[in-house]
Design a protein around this motif. Structure first.
Motif, PDB file in Angstrom:
ATOM      1  N   SER B 166     -19.006  -7.192  79.068  1.00  0.00           N
ATOM      2  CA  SER B 166     -18.431  -8.246  78.244  1.00  0.00           C
ATOM      3  C   SER B 166     -19.409  -9.417  78.121  1.00  0.00           C
ATOM      4  O   SER B 166     -19.370 -10.164  77.153  1.00  0.00           O
ATOM      5  CB  SER B 166     -17.135  -8.746  78.869  1.00  0.00           C
ATOM      6  N   THR B 174     -12.643  -5.932  79.399  1.00  0.00           N
ATOM      7  CA  THR B 174     -12.797  -7.302  79.897  1.00  0.00           C
ATOM      8  C   THR B 174     -13.135  -8.280  78.776  1.00  0.00           C
ATOM      9  O   THR B 174     -12.713  -9.437  78.799  1.00  0.00           O
ATOM     10  CB  THR B 174     -13.882  -7.340  80.990  1.00  0.00           C
ATOM     11  N   GLN B 178     -11.023 -11.583  77.943  1.00  0.00           N
ATOM     12  CA  GLN B 178     -11.567 -12.942  77.904  1.00  0.00           C
ATOM     13  C   GLN B 178     -11.221 -13.644  76.593  1.00  0.00           C
ATOM     14  O   GLN B 178     -10.953 -14.837  76.573  1.00  0.00           O
ATOM     15  CB  GLN B 178     -13.080 -12.909  78.143  1.00  0.00           C
ATOM     16  N   ASP B 181      -7.739 -14.660  76.958  1.00  0.00           N
ATOM     17  CA  ASP B 181      -7.691 -15.790  77.881  1.00  0.00           C
ATOM     18  C   ASP B 181      -7.956 -17.097  77.134  1.00  0.00           C
ATOM     19  O   ASP B 181      -7.258 -18.092  77.317  1.00  0.00           O
ATOM     20  CB  ASP B 181      -8.741 -15.577  78.986  1.00  0.00           C
TER      21      ASP B 181
END
Lengths: 216, 222
Positions: B166, B174, B178, B181
């Motif tokens: 990532s 991932t 992210q 996120d």
């Protein structure tokens, strides 16, 4: 004016490498102590403790180190603990280490012939002394090569600290690559420093393994 | 202050997570296959009678095994454009993972080949078998079978390592996590979910590789 990658820049990387070494050392010490507990739990006579430790090991071996570090980093504040990034990293790497060393040392403890601990029990030696004086010294010898190989993996694993923003060797490399626009040389140098740190350990591990095999 | 757990935004973004799983599966299986093939080439070089290929293989294997995969992928992604090789994040990730996997696979397979007794090869020759056939049926297949469990754990490690990709914006699990996120700020919930998904993926690989092994190595034992 763009800086060139020279000796000054190289020493900046060396400064970063100090963090790599410090982080590895901390995680290995703390994780080693925890790992011993995991290994003893994994080989104990209580079924529930063995199962608990097996689950613990399975969780750490089945998820990426990066996710473990993120999880600790974002999870600690939820417990009400405000900690520096390097503390979070030390905790994360130590837990990771404890699971892997726990599994390696479980193998070593089980590789010690049963007769050894049966004899100790026949002599009326208690659990602590049986482990400390009889089983663990022999297990230590058997587990040494794998333990050193894991240490190499741990040192390489500390590179992930760069993704959480700690300026260790890899992060220093990222910074230098951005300043000098010479990523090829910078990452080459970073790889070289890791290589210089890890190769003696790899060599040691291979040598000890050969010696143990020859002894058998 | 107590934290309120909220998994709603994480589960709402399930198509993104599925994309991520597909990306991770694709990248890791590609680099497993290519890494094993390249690893066999390095293993042959490592065991060659001539000094030059042997030294080259040892140098390569030790260089890869003693440096972090994160630095390797940075080298490929950020460093190689300087010598005119420009790769996308995903290509760089697959290349780095393949190169990494090859070094480990070479050492593992070498262990297997060295476990084959010379008498086996002599027996093959005595039966009038072709040189290539001897290599294929007497050396190679039993060798891989002997080290298959080690090879599988290396593959699973490879899959877990793909989470680092990532950082060069390769679109795997991932990476999407992210992104999610930064949209929802539900870091803890996201990484908890991610941990569970990776755990499931490693179990999946463990079972799938075990089944492949059982089919491929189901001939009588030696």
């Amino acid at each position: 004016m763009i800086r060139q990658f020279g000796w000054g820049e190289f020493f900046f990387l060396i400064e970063g490498a100090r963090w790599t070494v410090a982080l590895s050392f901390l995680a290995f010490t703390v994780g080693g102590a925890l790992g011993l507990a995991v290994a003893l739990g994994r080989t104990s006579k209580y079924g529930w403790l063995r199962l608990l430790m097996a689950t613990y090991i399975q969780i750490f071996q089945g998820t990426p180190l990066l996710i473990q570090l993120f999880f600790v980093y974002f999870g600690l504040p939820l417990l009400g603990l405000k900690v520096d990034v390097w503390v979070a990293l030390t905790i994360g790497l130590s837990l990771h280490t404890s699971a892997f060393l726990g599994e390696i040392w479980r193998g070593s403890i089980q590789a010690v012939p049963d007769g050894q601990s049966e004899a100790a029990r026949a002599l009326g030696i208690g659990y602590v002394s049986r482990m400390v004086d009889v089983v663990l010294p022999q297990a230590f010898r058997i587990g040494l090569p794998a333990t050193i190989s894991f240490l190499v993996n741990l040192i390489k694993g500390t590179a992930l600290a760069a993704l959480l923003g700690l300026t260790e060797l890899t992060r220093s490399g990222q910074l230098m690559a951005n300043i000098t626009f010479q990523p090829l040389q910078v990452y080459g140098a970073v790889a070289l420093i890791y290589f210089i740190i890890c190769v003696p350990l790899t060599y040691c591990s291979a040598r000890i393994e050969r010696r143990l095999n020859a002894a058998r | 202050m107590t934290y309120k757990y909220d998994f709603e935004p994480v589960f709402a973004a399930w198509p993104m997570l599925v994309d991520g799983i597909v990306g991770t599966l694709k990248m890791s299986s590609l680099s497993m296959v290519m890494g094993l093939s390249l690893g066999i080439v390095f293993m042959l070089m490592r065991m060659s009678k001539h000094r030059a290929p042997r030294a080259l293989a040892i140098g390569y294997i030790e260089m890869i095994r003693n440096t972090p995969i994160l630095v390797q992928v940075f080298f490929v992604f950020f460093g190689m454009p300087a010598i005119g090789i420009r790769l996308s994040g995903e290509q760089a990730a697959i290349l780095a993972m393949t190169l990494n996997c090859a070094a480990y696979a070479a050492e593992i397979v070498r262990g297997g080949v060295q476990s084959i007794r010379p008498g086996q090869i002599e027996a093959g020759r005595a039966l009038g078998m072709h040189g290539l056939d001897i290599y294929r049926f007497i050396v190679f297949r039993p060798a891989i079978r002997a080290v298959y469990p080690a090879l599988c754990s290396q593959f699973i490690l490879m899959m877990l390592n793909s989470s680092l990709m990532s950082s060069v914006s390769a679109e795997e699990l991932t990476y999407f996590a992210q992104t999610l996120d930064s949209q929802t700020f539900r870091s803890f919930e996201i990484y908890l979910t991610l941990g569970v998904i990776y755990l499931a993926l490693s179990q999946f690989f463990s079972i799938a590789l075990g089944m492949i092994g059982r089919v491929y190595f189901s001939y009588p034992a030696k």
